[in-house]
Design an enzyme around this catalytic site. Structure first.
Site, PDB file in Angstrom:
ATOM      1  N   GLU B  60       0.843  -1.204   0.000  1.00 35.46           N
ATOM      2  CA  GLU B  60       0.000   0.000   0.000  1.00 35.46           C
ATOM      3  C   GLU B  60       0.871   1.243   0.000  1.00 35.46           C
ATOM      4  O   GLU B  60       0.554   2.242  -0.652  1.00 35.46           O
ATOM      5  CB  GLU B  60      -0.946  -0.014   1.207  1.00 35.46           C
ATOM      6  CG  GLU B  60      -2.040  -1.069   1.126  1.00 35.46           C
ATOM      7  CD  GLU B  60      -1.564  -2.478   1.440  1.00 35.46           C
ATOM      8  OE1 GLU B  60      -0.455  -2.619   2.007  1.00 35.46           O
ATOM      9  OE2 GLU B  60      -2.283  -3.433   1.112  1.00 35.46           O
ATOM     10  N   HIS B 129     -11.224  -6.247   8.031  1.00 29.91           N
ATOM     11  CA  HIS B 129     -11.975  -5.995   6.788  1.00 29.91           C
ATOM     12  C   HIS B 129     -13.249  -5.212   7.066  1.00 29.91           C
ATOM     13  O   HIS B 129     -14.217  -5.305   6.327  1.00 29.91           O
ATOM     14  CB  HIS B 129     -12.337  -7.317   6.098  1.00 29.91           C
ATOM     15  CG  HIS B 129     -11.166  -8.173   5.758  1.00 29.91           C
ATOM     16  ND1 HIS B 129     -10.512  -8.932   6.698  1.00 29.91           N
ATOM     17  CD2 HIS B 129     -10.513  -8.370   4.589  1.00 29.91           C
ATOM     18  CE1 HIS B 129      -9.515  -9.572   6.114  1.00 29.91           C
ATOM     19  NE2 HIS B 129      -9.482  -9.244   4.842  1.00 29.91           N
TER      20      HIS B 129
END
Lengths: 411, 338
Positions: B60, B129
């Protein structure tokens, strides 16, 4: 517990010398000038892995430029390079004094590392983009960025193009191929790769150069940059300036068990070279080679410049607290200004007299720029950026909440 | 008028943007050939080529850092972080770099880019998540933060974000990808295709960043919500019979304070609903703004209905997730005062 071997113990690397020790660098393997070969641009990187462990050098002890990396620069270009390094050194000296006089809050000098930025800058074309750290002012000098503009930034005065928002030496000039310095360490490395990818996506011919210090190679950004550069064969030169010291931490703490910092490139399949960072001609030749590879769409190159930070990390640092005072003089690669000077004298195109005269010339130029800049202001006095500027450039268009805060602040 | 799920609307927005502007590039983990784990970039690589839509290494930091370099070059990256929960390795690049580049260089270098991230819970995604990290972005000077709640807004806001000259954090409530989930997890969700707000034109349009939308007009109290909570709050209003005005903030920063203030001045009561943890959450900022600007109109203390100050749980998801029942209870509390 394995009784034969005893309990586990933690390894914490230590530099060889601490204050009070007599530094001796005779163990440092320094290749003879001219001894390291010059691969073809398209040679398979697996065939020259040894170049991540040797040191490419051109200038020998007699001031001669020898070997396969010599001969790219004309006498006039070399003289310009010498003058650039001398200018940077004179500029640094004046700004160090200015900081002690309170004219700026902080300063970081390039002492001993002048060859790297000054020579690398000569290898680039207009439009290429550096993503520098705080110790690459030589790139700006080589690109003929005005000294007055540099000083305006250091003084945070009304002439500073970044409106006094950054620490001294965090320059920015798109026109001169110098991306805004962050000072956050390593973040710029992967941005350089992204910029280079953008150039390739756009079918452009411009390339990028990322810069990082030995200590910051430990940051994740360094590794992300290498994997992106490797995966997308980005047209980027990834420069590591190994000046041995990250503030008080010696390079072995970041390097760990890796033989050299350049060798980090091997795991990514990136061709990796190691060069004498105090040898102007060697730095330029290796830079030119890496830039040319990038321009030919052959992908990234990792270059480690072996040098020594002869001064403190910054004006807030006193290196005598963690390394011997004599270490700088004992460092085996010498001084970049003296080495190029000796070469030009050996060639018969320079002289001691001319050098003394040149020192006066560069100091005059620096002092003239300083007068011009101080006429605008310093952090202490004169014209500073407006307080209104505090609220500008957070966004292109000021949103209502910021406008309200600006009004609250009285502007 | 074609109807689209939120996923299709987000895909379509990127398709329209890439078709209109060669500077728009799309990349992230699994977004290229495969089209994204949620399918938000389906077909874009095939249509626009590998150099404009591609897969990245699982980094990321690298995705955002490279995008900043590309934006500084002059491209308009629209990148995907696979889950907002995966954003943290990139946080330094977002906070110290993307958000401040314009400021620190006085506009010499800028960072026009969009960072898309599926956000929020309700999908049994547990702690990695399900998070709602919007306050970590609204607290940073130099970032705009957008949270759509309908397919129409998702397309219009994403196009506005891609065309914006500054970095935009685009949080996609993943529980809304396929339908307007109202918190009743034991009941089927109406698919988007049966919902009017899924009418999404094929052509280019934008929904302005910085403008809230009144989703349900009412007189009794004002609900400030965004993302999935817009539907939870609306369900609470319908089920309680309390005439709540539901404001979908749509953009958290810059915030449409005028719409908020006008509504609270009208109703005199305010309930703030978000999924994220309570302490230092965006609701705290909303409550502060409401009391600063509407204090003398308030009839009751401001209520917050939020996720608890715990990590996002798995088996206990529906005890964490603000339910219509919890929102109803808050409505009743604010109605009892004054």
């Amino acid at each position: 517990m394995n009784e034969a071997e005893g309990p586990l113990s933690l390894t914490v690397p230590e530099p060889e010398f601490r204050p009070g020790d007599k530094p001796d660098f005779s163990w440092v393997a320094v290749d003879k000038a001219g001894a390291v070969r010059r691969p073809a641009y398209d040679e398979d990187p697996r065939d020259f892995r040894d170049l991540a462990f040797s040191i490419i050098r051109v200038l020998n002890r007699d001031g001669e430029a020898v070997g396969p990396w010599a001969g790219l620069l004309s006498d006039d270009e070399l003289k310009k390079g010498l003058m650039d390094m001398m200018t940077l050194r004179a500029y640094d000296a004046r700004m160090m004094t200015a900081q002690r006089q309170g004219k700026c809050s902080f300063y970081m000098q390039n002492l001993g590392e002048e060859a790297i930025g000054c020579a690398f800058g000569r290898a680039l074309e207009p439009g290429d983009m550096n993503f520098p750290t705080y110790r690459q002012a030589g790139l700006l000098i080589a690109a003929d960025y005005p000294l007055t503009s540099m000083m305006n930034q250091v003084y945070s005065n009304d002439g500073d193009s970044a409106r006094g928002r950054q620490l001294p030496v965090f320059y920015s000039s798109k026109e001169h191929g110098f991306f805004s310095v962050s000072g956050n360490l390593a973040t710029q490395y992967v941005q350089a790769v992204g910029w280079a990818m953008a150039s390739a996506i756009s079918g452009d011919s411009r390339i990028a150069a990322g810069w990082i210090g030995d200590g910051s190679t430990a940051e994740s950004d360094f590794h992300a940059a290498l994997v992106f550069a490797s995966t997308y064969k980005a047209p980027v030169v990834l420069n590591v300036v190994n000046n041995q010291w990250a503030i008080s931490t010696f390079q072995g703490i970041a390097r760990g068990g890796s033989g050299t910092l350049a060798a980090r490139g091997h795991g990514f399949g990136i061709p990796s070279l190691r060069v004498d960072g105090n040898d102007f001609i060697a730095v330029h030749a290796v830079a030119k080679w890496a830039v040319e590879r990038a321009r030919r769409n052959l992908g990234p190159t990792l270059v480690e410049y072996v040098t020594y930070r002869a001064g403190g990390h910054s004006t807030s640092d006193d290196p005598s607290a963690y390394r011997p005072k004599e270490e700088s003089a004992a460092w085996p690669l010498g001084d970049p200004v003296l080495r190029l000077k000796a070469h030009l004298i050996a060639k018969g195109v320079w002289s001691e007299e001319r050098h003394v005269q040149a020192e006066a010339e560069v100091m005059d130029a620096v002092i003239a720029a300083q007068k011009e800049s101080e006429a605008i202001g310093t952090l202490q006095s004169g014209r500073l950026p407006s307080q209104r500027d505090l609220f500008e450039d957070v966004f292109e268009t000021m949103p209502p909440h910021l406008l309200r805060q600006r009004h609250q602040s009285g502007y | 008028m074609p109807r689209r799920t939120m996923i299709e609307a987000i895909q379509n927005a990127q398709d329209v943007a890439m078709g209109a502007d060669a500077r728009v590039v799309v990349f992230g983990e699994d977004v290229g050939y495969f089209g994204g784990v949620f399918r938000c970039t389906a077909g874009l690589q095939k249509k626009y080529g590998k150099h404009r839509c591609f897969d990245t290494p699982i980094s990321e930091l690298g995705i955002v850092g490279a995008a900043i370099g590309m934006a500084a070059y002059g491209l308009r990256p629209c990148i995907e972080i696979q889950f907002a929960d995966y954003m943290y390795p990139a946080y330094d690049q977002i906070v110290s770099e993307a958000a401040r580049l314009r400021y620190r260089s006085a506009g010499e270098f800028t960072c026009p880019m969009v960072i898309r991230m599926p956000t929020g819970g309700g999908i049994h995604g547990a702690q990695t998540h399900s998070q709602s990290p919007e306050a970590l972005f609204t607290h940073v000077a130099g970032l705009k933060t957008v949270v759509p709640s309908t397919p129409y807004d998702a397309k219009g806001l994403l196009l506005a974000a891609i065309e914006d000259p500054d970095p935009v954090i685009f949080l996609e409530p993943k529980r809304l990808y396929n339908g307007p989930f109202d918190g009743h997890h034991d009941m089927p969700v109406t698919p988007w295709k049966k919902h009017d707000l899924s009418e999404v034109p094929d052509d280019h349009y934008t929904v302005p960043i910085g403008k809230a939308s009144v989703r349900r007009e009412g007189q009794a109290l004002t609900v400030l919500a965004y993302g999935t909570m817009v539907y939870v709050a609306t369900a609470a209003a319908e089920e309680s019979g309390i005439d709540a005005e539901v404001i979908d903030l749509r953009t958290l920063l810059p915030l449409d304070e005028e719409t908020i203030v006008a509504s609270v001045k009208k109703t005199g009561r305010c309930v703030i609903v978000h999924e994220a943890t309570r302490t230092s959450g965006f609701g705290a900022e909303l409550a502060a703004i409401v009391q600063e600007r509407c204090f003398y109109h308030l009839e009751a203390p401001i209520e917050r209905v939020t996720g608890w100050d715990t990590p996002y749980p798995h088996a206990q998801e529906w005890d964490y997730f603000p339910s219509p029942a919890r929102v109803r209870e808050a409505f009743e509390r604010v109605m009892q005062e004054g």
